[in-house]
Write a protein that holds these residues in place. Sequence first.
Motif, PDB file in Angstrom:
ATOM      1  N   ARG A  87      18.774  90.516  29.460  1.00  0.00           N
ATOM      2  CA  ARG A  87      18.366  89.904  28.174  1.00  0.00           C
ATOM      3  C   ARG A  87      17.744  90.940  27.241  1.00  0.00           C
ATOM      4  O   ARG A  87      18.014  90.955  26.049  1.00  0.00           O
ATOM      5  N   VAL A  88      16.900  91.808  27.798  1.00  0.00           N
ATOM      6  CA  VAL A  88      16.243  92.826  26.962  1.00  0.00           C
ATOM      7  C   VAL A  88      17.303  93.782  26.408  1.00  0.00           C
ATOM      8  O   VAL A  88      17.283  94.143  25.229  1.00  0.00           O
ATOM      9  N   LYS A  89      18.271  94.146  27.231  1.00  0.00           N
ATOM     10  CA  LYS A  89      19.333  95.054  26.775  1.00  0.00           C
ATOM     11  C   LYS A  89      20.144  94.405  25.655  1.00  0.00           C
ATOM     12  O   LYS A  89      20.466  95.048  24.653  1.00  0.00           O
ATOM     13  N   ALA A  90      20.463  93.108  25.813  1.00  0.00           N
ATOM     14  CA  ALA A  90      21.243  92.420  24.777  1.00  0.00           C
ATOM     15  C   ALA A  90      20.468  92.418  23.459  1.00  0.00           C
ATOM     16  O   ALA A  90      21.043  92.626  22.380  1.00  0.00           O
ATOM     17  N   TRP A  91      19.158  92.205  23.558  1.00  0.00           N
ATOM     18  CA  TRP A  91      18.310  92.196  22.354  1.00  0.00           C
ATOM     19  C   TRP A  91      18.291  93.592  21.714  1.00  0.00           C
ATOM     20  O   TRP A  91      18.509  93.736  20.510  1.00  0.00           O
ATOM     21  N   ASP A  92      18.078  94.615  22.526  1.00  0.00           N
ATOM     22  CA  ASP A  92      18.016  95.988  21.994  1.00  0.00           C
ATOM     23  C   ASP A  92      19.373  96.397  21.415  1.00  0.00           C
ATOM     24  O   ASP A  92      19.449  96.992  20.343  1.00  0.00           O
ATOM     25  N   ASP A  93      20.448  96.068  22.122  1.00  0.00           N
ATOM     26  CA  ASP A  93      21.785  96.429  21.645  1.00  0.00           C
ATOM     27  C   ASP A  93      22.133  95.712  20.341  1.00  0.00           C
ATOM     28  O   ASP A  93      22.999  96.172  19.603  1.00  0.00           O
ATOM     29  N   GLY A  94      21.487  94.571  20.092  1.00  0.00           N
ATOM     30  CA  GLY A  94      21.791  93.816  18.875  1.00  0.00           C
ATOM     31  C   GLY A  94      20.956  94.239  17.675  1.00  0.00           C
ATOM     32  O   GLY A  94      21.133  93.695  16.585  1.00  0.00           O
ATOM     33  N   ALA A  95      20.079  95.222  17.861  1.00  0.00           N
ATOM     34  CA  ALA A  95      19.148  95.605  16.776  1.00  0.00           C
ATOM     35  C   ALA A  95      19.914  96.033  15.523  1.00  0.00           C
ATOM     36  O   ALA A  95      19.573  95.628  14.410  1.00  0.00           O
ATOM     37  N   TRP A  96      20.960  96.824  15.697  1.00  0.00           N
ATOM     38  CA  TRP A  96      21.714  97.326  14.531  1.00  0.00           C
ATOM     39  C   TRP A  96      22.300  96.163  13.726  1.00  0.00           C
ATOM     40  O   TRP A  96      22.359  96.210  12.504  1.00  0.00           O
ATOM     41  N   TYR A  97      22.686  95.107  14.431  1.00  0.00           N
ATOM     42  CA  TYR A  97      23.309  93.973  13.766  1.00  0.00           C
ATOM     43  C   TYR A  97      22.268  93.170  12.977  1.00  0.00           C
ATOM     44  O   TYR A  97      22.494  92.787  11.829  1.00  0.00           O
ATOM     45  N   ARG A  98      21.108  92.966  13.603  1.00  0.00           N
ATOM     46  CA  ARG A  98      20.033  92.248  12.898  1.00  0.00           C
ATOM     47  C   ARG A  98      19.597  93.035  11.661  1.00  0.00           C
ATOM     48  O   ARG A  98      19.388  92.462  10.594  1.00  0.00           O
ATOM     49  N   GLU A  99      19.499  94.365  11.819  1.00  0.00           N
ATOM     50  CA  GLU A  99      19.114  95.195  10.672  1.00  0.00           C
ATOM     51  C   GLU A  99      20.165  95.110   9.568  1.00  0.00           C
ATOM     52  O   GLU A  99      19.844  95.042   8.387  1.00  0.00           O
TER      53      GLU A  99
END
Length: 312
Positions: free
Chosen positions: A285-297
């Motif tokens: 879950r933490v990896k999915a959140w971190d990997d999605g950072a670029w998309y949220r930004e």
Amino acid sequence: EMDADERTFQQRLDDGIKIEPKDWMPEGYRKTLIRQISQHAHSEIVGQLPEANWITRAPTLERKAILLAKVQDEAGHGLYLYCAAETLGVSRDELLEQLHSGKAKYSSIFNYPTLNWADVGMIGWLVDGAAIMNQVPLQRCSYGPYSRAMIRICKEESFHQRQGYDALVKMCREGTPEQKEMAQDSINRWWWPALMMFGPSDADSVHSAQSMAWKIKINSNDELRQKFVDQTVPQAEYLGLTIPDPDLKWNEEKGGYDFGAIDWAEFYEVIKGNGPCNRERLAARVKAWDDGAWYREGLLAHARKKQAARAA
Ligand code: FAQ
């Protein structure tokens, strides 16, 4: 002692009137709902992981399509539930932070591994079966947004339960001896963890009394666990599977099954973070959140650009 506001509030609950987001509510009611709804949401999201493990290895195209749909439904359930929690004045970022830091719990059941294909059927039958047993009464809970989310979720959970049982009927009644053995191995591993989903025994359930007075919970943990056992034993018999409990026995007097002692030490270890897969689940879950950072930004940058264009 209750003050006037609390008395009026309790009277509304006792009259069966739903509480809506803008209504006055005691702080403890709000906190309890945020805890329960968010932990429920986290369970749906983390609960995608064990079954998703088998999407790439489903035995047929049809089974793969069904499993994909089921795992996607769980994401949808998580999203409805996060929305319901947000109506109580907490942000989704805060809730996810609590999950990722290990502060918030999610259901113990999702900390066990899925080792064979029968585990996918077993999760549908036992885990979704237990979830339905717990969630059908929650459709009547006192908080409007949660009760309405439950109505929709329960419809989908029924489909999930049936797909699991259907897969096991194929393996146990129409399949090879090896498939039957695989299903027996699976129930041997999942039966006790499924019973633990209902939470500690009533004597040890710290939140039950207050949550039941507030109609956040409708039934006690032990009541639902008993109903689940009574419903599930005949289904196991139809499959020809042996429930791994030598003490399981019909009790004519109570009109239900007696069953053996749950290993509560195991339960508490799992909810403390020491189950077989806790670390792996949280890391995913933490990896999915971190990997999605670029998309949220990217989304935020886009929204800012649009806003600036509108203002100009
Ligand atoms: N796992 O005083 P109580 C699904 C904690 S279904 C982990 O009895 P309460 C669908 C409890 O939080 C699964 N922790 O607590 C699906 C508390 O700790 P806290 C999710 C547990 O809240 C299927 C402490 O122990 N369903 O996801 C567990 O009154 C297939 C003391 O316990 C729901 O969440 C446990 N099993 O009763 C998805 C339903 N049991 O918070 C994918 C809504 C207890 O103080 C694939 N929740 N704890 O740190 C509920 O009905 C209740 O919260 C209970 C627990 C019944 C779970």
